[in-house]
Design an enzyme around this catalytic site. Sequence first.
Site, PDB file in Angstrom:
ATOM      1  N   ASP A  37       0.803  -1.218   0.000  1.00  0.00           N
ATOM      2  CA  ASP A  37       0.000   0.000   0.000  1.00  0.00           C
ATOM      3  C   ASP A  37       0.831   1.260   0.000  1.00  0.00           C
ATOM      4  O   ASP A  37       2.041   1.212   0.163  1.00  0.00           O
ATOM      5  CB  ASP A  37      -0.791   0.044   1.312  1.00  0.00           C
ATOM      6  CG  ASP A  37      -2.083  -0.703   1.191  1.00  0.00           C
ATOM      7  OD1 ASP A  37      -2.507  -0.954   0.066  1.00  0.00           O
ATOM      8  OD2 ASP A  37      -2.652  -1.028   2.244  1.00  0.00           O
ATOM      9  N   LYS A  59      -2.868   4.300  -3.289  1.00  0.00           N
ATOM     10  CA  LYS A  59      -3.096   5.518  -4.061  1.00  0.00           C
ATOM     11  C   LYS A  59      -1.968   6.497  -3.772  1.00  0.00           C
ATOM     12  O   LYS A  59      -1.463   6.593  -2.661  1.00  0.00           O
ATOM     13  CB  LYS A  59      -4.448   6.135  -3.745  1.00  0.00           C
ATOM     14  CG  LYS A  59      -4.687   6.382  -2.279  1.00  0.00           C
ATOM     15  CD  LYS A  59      -6.100   6.890  -2.059  1.00  0.00           C
ATOM     16  CE  LYS A  59      -6.454   6.735  -0.581  1.00  0.00           C
ATOM     17  NZ  LYS A  59      -7.820   6.796  -0.254  1.00  0.00           N
ATOM     18  N   MET A 174      -7.330   9.196   9.945  1.00  0.00           N
ATOM     19  CA  MET A 174      -7.926   9.754   8.721  1.00  0.00           C
ATOM     20  C   MET A 174      -8.852  10.932   9.019  1.00  0.00           C
ATOM     21  O   MET A 174      -9.880  11.101   8.360  1.00  0.00           O
ATOM     22  CB  MET A 174      -8.729   8.667   7.974  1.00  0.00           C
ATOM     23  CG  MET A 174      -7.869   7.509   7.521  1.00  0.00           C
ATOM     24  SD  MET A 174      -8.825   6.152   6.819  1.00  0.00           S
ATOM     25  CE  MET A 174      -9.437   5.327   8.264  1.00  0.00           C
TER      26      MET A 174
HETATM   27  N1  SAH Z   1      -3.797   0.209   9.407  1.00  0.00           N
HETATM   28  C1  SAH Z   1      -3.233   1.489   9.740  1.00  0.00           C
HETATM   29  C2  SAH Z   1      -4.181   2.628   9.568  1.00  0.00           C
HETATM   30  C3  SAH Z   1      -4.617   2.886   8.177  1.00  0.00           C
HETATM   31  S1  SAH Z   1      -5.696   4.251   8.046  1.00  0.00           S
HETATM   32  C4  SAH Z   1      -2.693   1.440  11.173  1.00  0.00           C
HETATM   33  O1  SAH Z   1      -2.937   0.488  11.897  1.00  0.00           O
HETATM   34  O2  SAH Z   1      -2.003   2.378  11.557  1.00  0.00           O
HETATM   35  C5  SAH Z   1      -4.614   5.526   7.570  1.00  0.00           C
HETATM   36  C6  SAH Z   1      -4.505   6.554   8.655  1.00  0.00           C
HETATM   37  O3  SAH Z   1      -3.610   6.103   9.658  1.00  0.00           O
HETATM   38  C7  SAH Z   1      -3.907   7.861   8.203  1.00  0.00           C
HETATM   39  O4  SAH Z   1      -4.884   8.681   7.608  1.00  0.00           O
HETATM   40  C8  SAH Z   1      -3.406   8.438   9.494  1.00  0.00           C
HETATM   41  O5  SAH Z   1      -4.437   8.985  10.253  1.00  0.00           O
HETATM   42  C9  SAH Z   1      -2.939   7.194  10.204  1.00  0.00           C
HETATM   43  N2  SAH Z   1      -1.493   6.963  10.023  1.00  0.00           N
HETATM   44  C10 SAH Z   1      -0.897   5.939   9.416  1.00  0.00           C
HETATM   45  N3  SAH Z   1       0.444   6.034   9.500  1.00  0.00           N
HETATM   46  C11 SAH Z   1       0.687   7.158  10.205  1.00  0.00           C
HETATM   47  C12 SAH Z   1       1.849   7.799  10.671  1.00  0.00           C
HETATM   48  N4  SAH Z   1       3.073   7.306  10.404  1.00  0.00           N
HETATM   49  N5  SAH Z   1       1.727   8.925  11.377  1.00  0.00           N
HETATM   50  C13 SAH Z   1       0.526   9.439  11.662  1.00  0.00           C
HETATM   51  N6  SAH Z   1      -0.615   8.874  11.262  1.00  0.00           N
HETATM   52  C14 SAH Z   1      -0.551   7.743  10.553  1.00  0.00           C
END
Ligand code: SAH
Length: 522
Positions: A37, A59, A174
């Site tokens: 992803d 994306k 998000m």
């Molecule tokens: N499966 C992922 C989440 C996916 S949804 C998890 O467990 O973390 C995607 C959202 O995760 C982003 O919009 C943001 O809000 C958050 N996110 C993912 N990586 C991030 C990071 N390194 N720093 C801050 N927010 C993050």
Amino acid sequence: MQNKGMVYLVGAGPGASDLVTVRGKSLIEFCDVLVYDYLVYDELLTWTRPGCEMIYVGKRSGFHAKPQKEIEALLIRHAGEGKTVVRLKGGDPFIFGRGGEEAEALQKAGIPFEVVPGVTASLGTAAFMGFPLTHREDSSSVVMVTGHEDPAKPETVVDWNKYAGLGATLCIYMGMTNLERISRELIGAGMAGDTPVAVVRWATLPRQESCFGTLATIPHRVAERGIKPPAMIVIGPVVKDFPASSWYESKPLFGKRVVVTRTRRQAGELARRLTGLGADVMELPLIRVRRAVDEAVKREVFSGLGSYDWIVFTSQNGVRYFFDLFLEEYRDLRSLGFVRFAAVGPSTAREVEKFHLAVDLVPEKHTGSDLAEALIATGSLDNAKILAVKGNLGGETLIKRLEDQWAMVDRFEVYKTEPTDLSLHPVARRFREMGAHAITFTSSSTVKSFVQQAEFLQLKPGAVTPRAFSIGPVTSQTMSDLKMPLTRQARQSTLDSLVQALLEEMIRPEFGIDSRKDRKER
Ligand code: SAH
């Protein structure tokens, strides 16, 4: 019967490559197909084995993600062909990762699967900001909630009223595009306007950006700082605005992209030190080293092994390959006879010492000619027999100088250094797009390979031109011969000294660790 394929839903963690689980890493190294992803960091992609098929389904600016159904079909198809598939997702696959849907689809299709958890973004954020999500006094529960409102759905997905009165720490995924609305609705539902909030972008990565405020002020603060998605929003009294910000963001090289050009095998030590200082290390293996030996020479050297007065090593690789060859032949170190060892520098000496052999001589400065002078100074060279263990490049200055002193020098070439092909390397792509703040050269061969591959390393407009650092005079000379600008040379030819040079150059006032506003990307 055809071997049945398998899908592993693997959490890649929040970003930093060393936050992926050990199991996750070994599966990435092992798989036949890797489906990944947008939120998966490049470094992880370099762990795959040669021939692994890499499929990007996320994306990225302007391009839409592959529809979920297509991704599921892709997993089923590849596993159906008997392949081992890793479906790599940012954070944890079962937290807002659609991992549940994929698992269900696989189950329906009769494809066996396993799930490997990952550090989800909210946990990575809390850790790298240095505030807890629960606290005996401040908060006894945590909510992970999505702030995403699907424009296609008429009704509101999240009812913020429900969350305002929980007294829980809220971790909103998000939520950036709806931040203003979220803040308004939470306050409207009775949450105090002065509840602390942190917004953290790219948490755990060297490009982490953070901003503090209160529920009332945060939309404005975020806009002011220009913090964009993807970011984590954490709301609750556990969030503390430490004056020095996070332990992570306070590191001296935080946010600086530093290129390490050694072979994969050797990059580790330098990369580890730089990462520890907060740098965003980009490993660009410009050269590759492989064992290469002429069998006839080897036989001759080994048959006369007892007759050498000195064995001279000019590199760690030399030591490693020499002992590999030697132990394959003899299996007993005593067959070396009584011989003295000389090494060009401390790292090379350490490699010899791993075999519990003492090194008799290491020159004060770590170049071939200093090694020659140090050997001469022992007064033991007249008619001495010396074995010079070397690669296909370099070492000649040392040998000539020793021969001038009537020493008999046998050359023993045990490895070859070759340029690597970086045309498809993911880190090379990132380098072209963003550039770097510094690039380190630890040998002439990396400098030459850099020049040879200039085409694949051409910076795009707007990318940062790196300052160049060299480990010592020989490497600097090669840079000057090839008309490459040099910013600074390490005082002694050691990794410590190279890191020191970098620190001195990069922490000058204009890059001051306090000028936090300037630390944004680029
Ligand atoms: N499966 C992922 C989440 C996916 S949804 C998890 O467990 O973390 C995607 C959202 O995760 C982003 O919009 C943001 O809000 C958050 N996110 C993912 N990586 C991030 C990071 N390194 N720093 C801050 N927010 C993050």
